[in-house]
Design an enzyme around this catalytic site. Structure first.
Site, PDB file in Angstrom:
ATOM      1  N   CYS A 220       0.909  -1.165   0.176  1.00  0.00           N
ATOM      2  CA  CYS A 220       0.052  -0.042   0.103  1.00  0.00           C
ATOM      3  C   CYS A 220       0.830   1.332   0.139  1.00  0.00           C
ATOM      4  O   CYS A 220       0.068   2.413  -0.060  1.00  0.00           O
ATOM      5  CB  CYS A 220      -0.610  -0.227   1.349  1.00  0.00           C
ATOM      6  SG  CYS A 220      -2.080  -1.352   1.532  1.00  0.00           S
ATOM      7  N   HIS A 299      12.242   1.496   5.519  1.00  0.00           N
ATOM      8  CA  HIS A 299      12.300   0.312   5.210  1.00  0.00           C
ATOM      9  C   HIS A 299      12.830  -0.452   6.383  1.00  0.00           C
ATOM     10  O   HIS A 299      13.656  -0.482   6.762  1.00  0.00           O
ATOM     11  CB  HIS A 299      12.413  -0.634   4.323  1.00  0.00           C
ATOM     12  CG  HIS A 299      12.477  -1.423   3.554  1.00  0.00           C
ATOM     13  ND1 HIS A 299      11.971  -3.021   3.934  1.00  0.00           N
ATOM     14  CD2 HIS A 299      11.888  -1.910   1.804  1.00  0.00           C
ATOM     15  CE1 HIS A 299      11.396  -4.026   3.252  1.00  0.00           C
ATOM     16  NE2 HIS A 299      11.208  -3.110   2.363  1.00  0.00           N
ATOM     17  N   HIS A 383      -2.223  19.321   7.147  1.00  0.00           N
ATOM     18  CA  HIS A 383      -3.045  19.009   6.600  1.00  0.00           C
ATOM     19  C   HIS A 383      -2.740  16.754   6.811  1.00  0.00           C
ATOM     20  O   HIS A 383      -0.920  17.391   6.769  1.00  0.00           O
ATOM     21  CB  HIS A 383      -3.489  18.868   5.550  1.00  0.00           C
ATOM     22  CG  HIS A 383      -4.449  20.321   5.503  1.00  0.00           C
ATOM     23  ND1 HIS A 383      -5.758  20.693   6.672  1.00  0.00           N
ATOM     24  CD2 HIS A 383      -3.713  21.192   5.072  1.00  0.00           C
ATOM     25  CE1 HIS A 383      -5.477  22.064   5.702  1.00  0.00           C
ATOM     26  NE2 HIS A 383      -4.274  22.367   4.937  1.00  0.00           N
ATOM     27  N   HIS A 387      -2.570   7.072   5.684  1.00  0.00           N
ATOM     28  CA  HIS A 387      -3.451   5.836   4.196  1.00  0.00           C
ATOM     29  C   HIS A 387      -4.310   5.115   5.248  1.00  0.00           C
ATOM     30  O   HIS A 387      -4.644   4.802   6.576  1.00  0.00           O
ATOM     31  CB  HIS A 387      -1.648   4.362   3.971  1.00  0.00           C
ATOM     32  CG  HIS A 387      -2.476   3.329   3.798  1.00  0.00           C
ATOM     33  ND1 HIS A 387      -3.554   3.661   2.810  1.00  0.00           N
ATOM     34  CD2 HIS A 387      -2.610   2.626   3.869  1.00  0.00           C
ATOM     35  CE1 HIS A 387      -3.653   1.426   2.007  1.00  0.00           C
ATOM     36  NE2 HIS A 387      -2.679   1.897   3.541  1.00  0.00           N
ATOM     37  N   HIS A 416     -14.597   5.738   5.308  1.00  0.00           N
ATOM     38  CA  HIS A 416     -16.031   5.326   5.191  1.00  0.00           C
ATOM     39  C   HIS A 416     -16.204   5.666   3.712  1.00  0.00           C
ATOM     40  O   HIS A 416     -16.982   4.736   3.583  1.00  0.00           O
ATOM     41  CB  HIS A 416     -16.552   7.101   6.237  1.00  0.00           C
ATOM     42  CG  HIS A 416     -18.462   6.240   5.875  1.00  0.00           C
ATOM     43  ND1 HIS A 416     -18.562   6.612   5.875  1.00  0.00           N
ATOM     44  CD2 HIS A 416     -18.729   5.725   6.951  1.00  0.00           C
ATOM     45  CE1 HIS A 416     -20.066   6.697   5.823  1.00  0.00           C
ATOM     46  NE2 HIS A 416     -20.362   5.935   6.510  1.00  0.00           N
ATOM     47  N   ASN A 420     -11.129   0.955   2.242  1.00  0.00           N
ATOM     48  CA  ASN A 420      -8.569   0.815   2.317  1.00  0.00           C
ATOM     49  C   ASN A 420      -9.138   0.814   0.244  1.00  0.00           C
ATOM     50  O   ASN A 420      -8.959  -0.623  -0.323  1.00  0.00           O
ATOM     51  CB  ASN A 420      -8.332   0.080   2.742  1.00  0.00           C
ATOM     52  CG  ASN A 420      -7.182  -0.183   2.492  1.00  0.00           C
ATOM     53  OD1 ASN A 420      -6.426   0.096   1.538  1.00  0.00           O
ATOM     54  ND2 ASN A 420      -6.220  -1.272   3.332  1.00  0.00           N
TER      55      ASN A 420
END
Lengths: 492, 418
Positions: A220, A299, A383, A387, A416, A420
């Site tokens: 993702c 990572h 802001h 994810h 919502h 995802n």
């Protein structure tokens, strides 16, 4: 009463400290400039000229100094990294024929898993607490009982999502397909041959010397990895633009078994995609929305626990699914800490860095039991786009970074409305903030994405022109209903 | 035809295009419960190649369901309800946007024309409509199934299975008509949901004879028949109807076609079953012809005295001797409080008057159906007769009857028409 007054006092002390440290140089410079100005005024123009003549400037000196200045500034401007501008982006809005209301999803799960009531119960409980709404979408092949995930259906979904997003991007930016210099596609779990980038090149008849890349298997967080690749390429190629497509194709990845740890992705992953146009051209500066300030990739793959925590494997019956381990949240927290440690010094104001440094020194030298100071990232960014990996991820990050409900609102509302959507969720969240009219010039946005491996990538963008509330976009028909209250548990 | 000629069956769900139901409960009234075990089944045939596809039909259905909140819902029983504040004692529909089930299938061996040429019309309902029943998992049973079958010639049949608690045959045909209108590009109509009707009180505690009380069927809403039921469709042309009217009407006693047709069938069955078994018939009328909620049905009984055996006499009795039983039915069901179940169609020989609306009004982009076959599934042993017009040129009489009676009925009716 004394509590309130003491907390107010503390607030003012904090504000004073921050102002002092952050504007230290300015505060030092002001008395200096003031003194020089007063001296000059006192001396009067005649005296100034006499002082200047007495310095014996010769033509050669002046020429050499100006040549030096010009040389130094040229070297500086040439070696400065090219600014990468985000001209515009578009998010895919699935058609209503793909809509999956809660009750319909539960019904299908129950009918497919009817031999495993325990798995059905488990899936119902996840769905009730998932934070997803009634309008998330799944691709057409998954609406069948049982689902019909053929390769052709997967290609169709890819075409539907990617081509629609690209056409919307062309319309918004006036980009002609033949003008695309760099094309990067990231889709983690569907990687056909020829690649999805080849599919796009074929459809839009892109140039034969296009630089195309197809990233798969990177989870993702691949959206920000694509941005990183684009940024590096745009340093090497002057006057170019790059189109990034971030998506996840759901059709081939619907888990058909009943292993509980693997059922979670079925409940959360939904259709979505985004197309982004980046550019390093000076001419695009005037119409671009954002510029890329920082991009940090960390990572954790060297650690075994992190490597195995999101694993695609076969269950006992041979069904392929994604196994999420129980310590996913802990590992995400660790990855976030590693990322923050790198990005903190780049973005935090001097006041916060000083506090963090002193807390660190204090803990090392004086007393290890002191609570570690968590820098206040709210001072660095207006802001946040976290994810929308799931409710637990957003809750965890809200707690770790001490963010308010409004800061994580974009993430929760995207979860919502769209579910995802994997790597493209960051763009839906950014679109939400714009649709609410909250994005102003000079606002800074922090995008954080997690992915298998385990990776934590973050990008910092700065808004370079106030964005008028867009009339199109994935939120255009529903933004008036948002923000919505999302209950803890939704009952069937 | 014994083996099913239908292949390539795929099930999927279609939901409303936007959030409409909002999980609101829609209570079932006593009249709804009188119809609980019945299902309306209809098959529409469209010959030849058309300029729309199965996915067009599915896509339009998403828009259509935005008007039909209750059709997309699911049954809830009060004991299983998670929400204690709803305060309902009878089962109800929770409008939770679950949608309807669509079945896509193919018939490789036949064209629509060849299929319609076959003698036995019961094949329409055996193969072209999904065998849908509510339960045993009531929570997750769709209320409507729509089967779209493609034939060798490129033509379609659309098979609808519609739970009677949603509304009667007119509601089902309005649903299909609206689908046709949406496909042809007209706008979405607003469905008017009725307010909960008031219970009119009755001083007499009579038992209704139009409905029959049976043992509770539990979670599977299907009636178990004692004998195998068969289906047949009679086609009465205008000439035949004119002859019948001429034969049985007298000057001082004008009778309508419907009454004569009813009397004809009644007389035939009197001959077949004997006089003691067929003394009472039930007649269903509706107050409206479009969306007809079960509360708009008018259920009456006609009781025969021993001397009346001629068709004219029976027709006259039907015209003048109806006794409405709606109030008594509602009282009976309300007092039962859900401990047993009831059937209406087939409790006695039941006649359903569908004269007010034309089923053939269904139209997609100017194309009308070539044949429409309506029937009821889940009918009691006494049988049901549906009478509806065919484009002002004929009358269709669709009959559901025990198979042994049906064979004899065909002969009787043929004799009587001669």
């Amino acid at each position: 009463m004394s509590d309130i007054s003491s907390s107010v006092k503390l607030k003012y002390v904090k504000l004073g400290y921050q102002y002092l440290v952050n504007h230290f140089l300015t505060l030092l410079l002001i008395p200096f400039i003031a003194t020089v100005a007063i001296e000059l005024l006192r001396m009067g123009s005649q005296e100034i000229f006499t002082v200047l003549y007495s310095l014996h400037f010769e033509v050669l000196h002046i020429l050499c100094s100006s040549f030096l200045i010009i040389f130094v500034s040229t070297v500086y401007f040439m070696s400065k990294p090219r600014t990468v501008y985000l001209v515009d982006y578009s998010c895919y809005k699935p058609p209503v024929t793909c809509r999956v209301p809660f009750s319909s999803f539960m019904e299908h799960s129950r009918l497919i898993l009817k031999d495993n009531p325990k798995s059905v119960e488990f899936q119902m409980r996840i769905l009730e607490r998932s934070g997803l709404g009634e309008e998330t979408c799944l691709p057409p092949a998954i609406h069948y009982l049982p689902p019909a995930p053929t390769m052709e259906a997967a290609r169709n979904e890819a075409q539907m999502v990617i081509f629609t997003a690209m056409e919307d991007l062309f319309k918004k930016t006036g980009l002609k397909p033949k003008d695309i210099d760099i094309l990067i596609v990231n889709c983690s779990l569907f990687s056909p041959t020829p690649s999805l980038s080849a599919m796009i090149i074929n459809k839009y008849k892109l140039r034969s010397n296009i630089k195309s890349y197809n990233l798969s298997g990177m989870g993702c967080s691949a959206g920000l990895i694509s941005v990183d690749v684009a940024r590096d390429l745009l340093q090497v190629h002057p006057n170019s633009n790059a189109v990034i497509i971030s998506t996840e194709i759901i059709t081939p990845n619907y888990y058909k078994g009943n292993e509980r740890a693997m059922l979670l992705p079925n409940c959360l992953f939904r259709m979505g995609g985004a197309a982004v146009l980046l550019s390093n051209r000076r001419s695009d500066r005037w119409r671009a929305k954002y510029k890329l300030c920082h991009l940090v990739r960390t990572h954790q793959g060297a650690d075994d626990k992190a490597y195995y925590c999101v694993m695609e494997e076969e269950d006992k019956e041979g069904n392929v699914g994604i196994n999420l381990s129980k310590d996913l949240m802990t590992i995400a927290g660790e990855a976030l800490k590693a990322n923050i440690t790198t990005i903190g010094p780049l973005v935090l104001p001097a006041s916060e860095q000083l506090l963090f440094l002193s807390s660190l020194i204090g803990r090392k030298i004086f007393n290890p039991k002191w609570k570690p100071y968590i820098p206040d990232f709210k001072q660095a960014f207006e802001h946040f786009c976290i994810h929308a990996g799931g409710r637990a991820v957003i809750d965890e990050l809200q707690k770790s970074l001490q963010l308010s409900g409004e800061h994580v609102e974009a993430s929760r509302m995207t979860l919502h409305r769209f579910g995802n959507t994997s790597s493209s969720s960051l763009w839906y969240e950014l679109s939400y903030i714009e649709a609410q009219g909250r994005m102003k010039r000079n606002d800074r946005v922090w995008q954080i994405a997690f992915g298998s491996g385990f990776k934590c990538n973050s990008a910092v963008w700065k808004c370079i022109r106030t964005i008028k509330t867009p009339t199109d976009g994935p939120w255009s028909d529903c933004i008036e209903r948002y923000p919505v209250f999302i209950p803890e548990v939704v009952k069937l | 035809m014994e083996a099913s000629p239908v292949t390539g069956v795929r099930l999927s769900s279609v939901v409303p295009a936007s959030v409409v139901g909002e999980n609101k409960p829609r209570p079932l009234t006593p009249m709804d419960l009188a119809m609980k075990l019945h299902y309306v089944r209809a098959v529409y045939f469209l010959k030849g190649k058309r300029d729309f596809t199965v996915s067009d039909l599915k896509t339009t259905m998403f828009t259509l369901l935005q008007s039909y909140h209750h059709v997309s819902g699911r049954i809830r029983m009060p004991e299983n309800d998670n929400d204690p504040s709803s305060g309902l004692a009878l089962p109800y529909i929770r409008c939770n946007d679950s949608g309807i089930r669509i079945v896509e299938a193919n018939v490789e061996e036949f064209t629509v024309e060849k299929w319609l040429d076959l003698e036995d019309r019961s094949i329409d309902h055996r193969f072209l409509v999904y065998d849908h029943v509510l339960g045993p998992d009531l929570f997750f049973s769709p209320l409507v199934f729509l089967q779209i079958t493609q034939f060798k010639c490129g033509g379609f049949s659309i098979g609808l299975s519609w739970t009677h608690v949603l509304g009667d045959v007119f509601s089902a045909s309005t649903f299909m008509k609206t689908l046709g209108q949406l496909m042809s590009g007209h706008g979405l109509p607003e469905l008017v949901y009725p307010k909960t009707p008031e219970m009119t009180s009755h001083d007499h505690n009579d038992e209704a004879i139009s409905i029959k009380k049976i043992e509770s069927v539990g979670n599977c809403w299907l009636l178990a028949n004692k004998c195998k039921m068969g289906r047949y469709v009679f086609n009465f042309s205008l000439n035949q109807l004119d002859r019948l009217i001429a034969k049985y009407t007298t000057q001082d006693q004008p009778l309508s076609e419907i009454d004569i047709l009813y009397a004809l069938i009644w007389k035939s069955l009197l001959n077949i079953r004997g006089e003691t078994n067929t003394n009472v018939i039930t007649i269903c009328d509706s107050k409206r012809s479009t969306t007809c909620w079960n509360d708009d049905l008018v259920i009456s009984v006609v009781e025969r005295k021993d001397e009346m055996i001629g068709i004219s006499e029976l027709a006259a009795l039907i015209a003048g001797g109806k006794r409405e039983e709606n109030g008594v039915i509602k009282q009976m069901i309300k007092e039962d409080r859900g401990s047993s179940d009831f059937i209406t169609y087939g409790a006695n020989l039941t006649f359903v008057n569908l004269d007010m609306a034309d089923m053939y009004e269904f139209e997609i982009k100017g194309g009308k159906p070539d044949f429409v076959n309506y029937t009821i599934h889940g009918v009691g042993d006494k049988g049901v007769v549906l009478v509806f017009p065919k484009e002002k040129s004929a009358r269709i009489v669709s009959v559901v009857m025990p198979e042994e009676d049906l064979a004899k009925l065909k002969d009787e009716v043929t004799n009587m028409i001669m």
